[in-house]
Design an enzyme around this catalytic site. Structure first.
Site, short mmCIF file in Angstrom:
data_model
loop_
_atom_site.label_atom_id
_atom_site.label_comp_id
_atom_site.label_asym_id
_atom_site.label_seq_id
_atom_site.Cartn_x
_atom_site.Cartn_y
_atom_site.Cartn_z
N LYS A 111 1.05 -1.08 -0.54
CA LYS A 111 -0.07 -0.04 0.11
C LYS A 111 0.74 1.46 -0.56
CE LYS A 111 -1.39 1.95 3.98
NZ LYS A 111 -1.49 3.42 4.26
N ASN A 112 1.71 0.94 0.77
CA ASN A 112 2.58 2.37 0.53
C ASN A 112 3.53 2.81 -0.04
OD1 ASN A 112 1.85 2.76 3.61
ND2 ASN A 112 3.16 2.48 4.64
N CYS B 90 -4.95 8.70 10.10
CA CYS B 90 -4.86 8.06 11.17
C CYS B 90 -4.68 9.10 12.19
CB CYS B 90 -4.13 7.03 11.36
SG CYS B 90 -3.79 5.31 10.74
N ARG C 7 1.29 15.32 13.15
CA ARG C 7 1.13 14.52 12.28
C ARG C 7 1.47 15.91 11.28
NH1 ARG C 7 -0.73 9.15 10.01
NH2 ARG C 7 1.33 9.08 9.23
N ASP D 18 5.30 0.59 11.24
CA ASP D 18 4.30 0.17 10.30
C ASP D 18 3.86 -1.29 11.74
OD1 ASP D 18 3.19 2.56 10.42
OD2 ASP D 18 3.89 1.58 7.43
N ARG E 47 -8.28 -0.13 5.04
CA ARG E 47 -7.81 0.60 4.21
C ARG E 47 -6.49 0.39 4.13
NH1 ARG E 47 -6.48 5.15 8.15
NH2 ARG E 47 -5.13 5.41 6.25
#
Ligand code: UD1
Length: 430
Positions: free
Chosen positions: A22-23, A126, A131, A317, A409
């Site tokens: 995904k990233n 998230c 952030r 993660d 997600r």
């Protein structure tokens, strides 16, 4: 709203196909805005975040088609997606779209580089800390952009002749800001040197794809990346690299539940530090010709201390998942989070299953317990939610995880992948 029901106690045996990352997929998709030609991405995971970004790119004028023929990969489907942004029809990324996913803020790089301006809402995503976006702003400013923040939007404008190559050293390692500056610099006039850049495999994957599109990037995978600007980029075909976070998550699931599983279509070198921690916890891990085999039989789980760090350190993660594993260890372990300041929301949910965890600043002390007991729990963010699934696999009785949209997600067909290996995991739709 869907929930995931887990009945713990089964070992895992079989094969789990690992999806595309995904990233990596998200920045690669965003890179398609840099060219009027077609960028084709293979091995794109089918995830809520990917679908959301497809909507966002469509808003900027991208024409996106998903191959009707789906490439079969065990029980998972890796899709091939074509992105063509012949014309950019809007340089504004509105709040309604950006607030749903932080990474969509990253369109600021390509829009500014190609169109000379971008108006992008401050991001959401998230809830794991504040952030901020200061590094993006400082970095783009170093390439000549003028930036102001107004009414929740970042308004960025390039000089008349386009962005100008420059030097920028990140005061802190940021994956997202590295992606954005690398993309923006590909079309700048002159050479850009990024210092203290992120070294994550997803950054390397993006550089590889940009180079296939005609960019001149070197040094990716080290902390100094050099980008020689070019006039334009062309289309390319690129395969998204395997998801190292999904790989580590299933490796931890096997270490937790016990069993013998092959993780297919992935590479151990993407997550050496995490695999070493799982090995020290008592699992055997070996390379296969197309992935990794993980075995834990009989022996208990040993306590292991970890500290999260930028790549090649232990990934933030995977922190929640490792904590899930440590709840059943035979002693005391310490888990220190250094990347995000509020990434321990899973602690109170794990406690509902009987875990003994105390927090002191950025460190969690986990006292292993001999049994966990199933309970209703709530997913709070993407990675935290899967730590509850891991704990549920080893808990007695039923664990019901609510708010699974967080899981959707980032984890493709989670319940299917685990069920095929013998776990009792099902999606319950109310
Ligand atoms: C990416 C990953 C996310 C992962 C994280 C760290 C994607 C889609 N997401 O997120 O899964 O957890 O890397 O490996 O790839 N920071 C600032 N100012 C900025 C930007 C970041 O202070 O302008 C801080 C952040 O608050 C955080 C740290 O830098 O404390 C690292 O964040 P960053 O690497 O940017 O994370 P993301 O790219 O958002």
């Amino acid at each position: 709203m869907d929930r995931i029901r887990i009945v713990g106690g089964n070992e895992l045996h079989g094969v789990i196909p690992i999806s595309g990352a995904k990233n990596a997929a998200l920045p690669l998709m965003i890179a398609s805005l840099l060219t009027d030609d077609t960028l084709t991405l293979e091995n794109v995971p089918h995830l809520a975040d990917v679908e959301q970004l497809i909507r966002i790119l469509g808003n900027h004028g991208a024409d996106i088609s998903v191959n009707g023929r789906r490439e079969r990969q065990g029980e998972s489907y890796a899709r091939t997606v074509h992105f063509t942004s012949r014309n950019i029809v809007s340089t504004t990324a509105p709040y309604e779209l950006v607030s749903k996913m932080r990474a969509s803020f990253w369109v600021i790089g390509p829009l500014l580089a190609r169109e000379g301006r971008a108006r992008v809402s401050l991001p959401g995503g998230c809830a794991i800390g504040t952030r901020p976006v200061d590094l993006f702003i400082e970095g783009l400013t170093a390439l000549g952009a003028s930036i102001e923040i107004d009414g929740g939007y970042v308004n960025a404008t390039a000089p008349a002749g386009g962005l100008i190559g420059g030097r920028y050293t990140f005061p802190k390692v940021s994956v997202g800001a590295t992606h954005v500056l690398m993309m923006a610099a590909t079309l700048a006039n002159g050479t850009t040197v990024l210092g203290n850049a992120a070294r994550e495999p997803e950054v390397v994957d993006l550089a590889k794809c940009l180079n296939a599109m005609g960019a001149k990037i070197s040094g990716q995978g080290t902390s100094t990346i050099t980008i020689e600007g070019v006039r334009s980029l062309s289309g390319a075909r690129h395969r998204v690299l395997p998801d190292r976070i999904e790989t580590g998550t299933y490796a931890m699931a096997v270490a937790m539940a016990g069993g013998d599983v092959i993780l297919e279509d992935t590479e151990a070198s993407l997550l050496d530090t995490a695999l070493e921690a799982i090995r020290r916890a008592g699992a055997e891990i070996s390379d296969t010709n197309n992935g990794i085999r993980i075995v834990r039989d009989g022996a208990g789980i040993r306590p292991v201390d970890i500290v999260t760090d930028p790549f090649p350190g232990f990934p933030t993660d995977l922190q929640a998942q490792f904590m899930g594993l440590m709840t059943r260890s035979s002693g005391v372990s310490h888990i220190t989070e250094t990347i995000f300041e509020n990434r321990f929301m899973h602690v109170q949910e794990l406690a509902r299953l009987g875990a003994k965890i105390s927090l002191s600043g950025q460190t969690a002390k986990v006292e292993g317990v001999s049994r966990l007991k199933g309970a209703p729990v709530m997913a709070t963010d993407l990675r935290a939610s899967v730590s509850l699934v891991i704990a549920g696999l080893a808990a007695e009785g039923e664990t019901m995880v609510s708010r699974v949209y967080h899981l959707d997600r980032g984890f493709e067909r989670l319940e299917e992948k685990l069920t095929r290996c013998g776990a009792h995991v099902e999606r319950v739709s109310d």
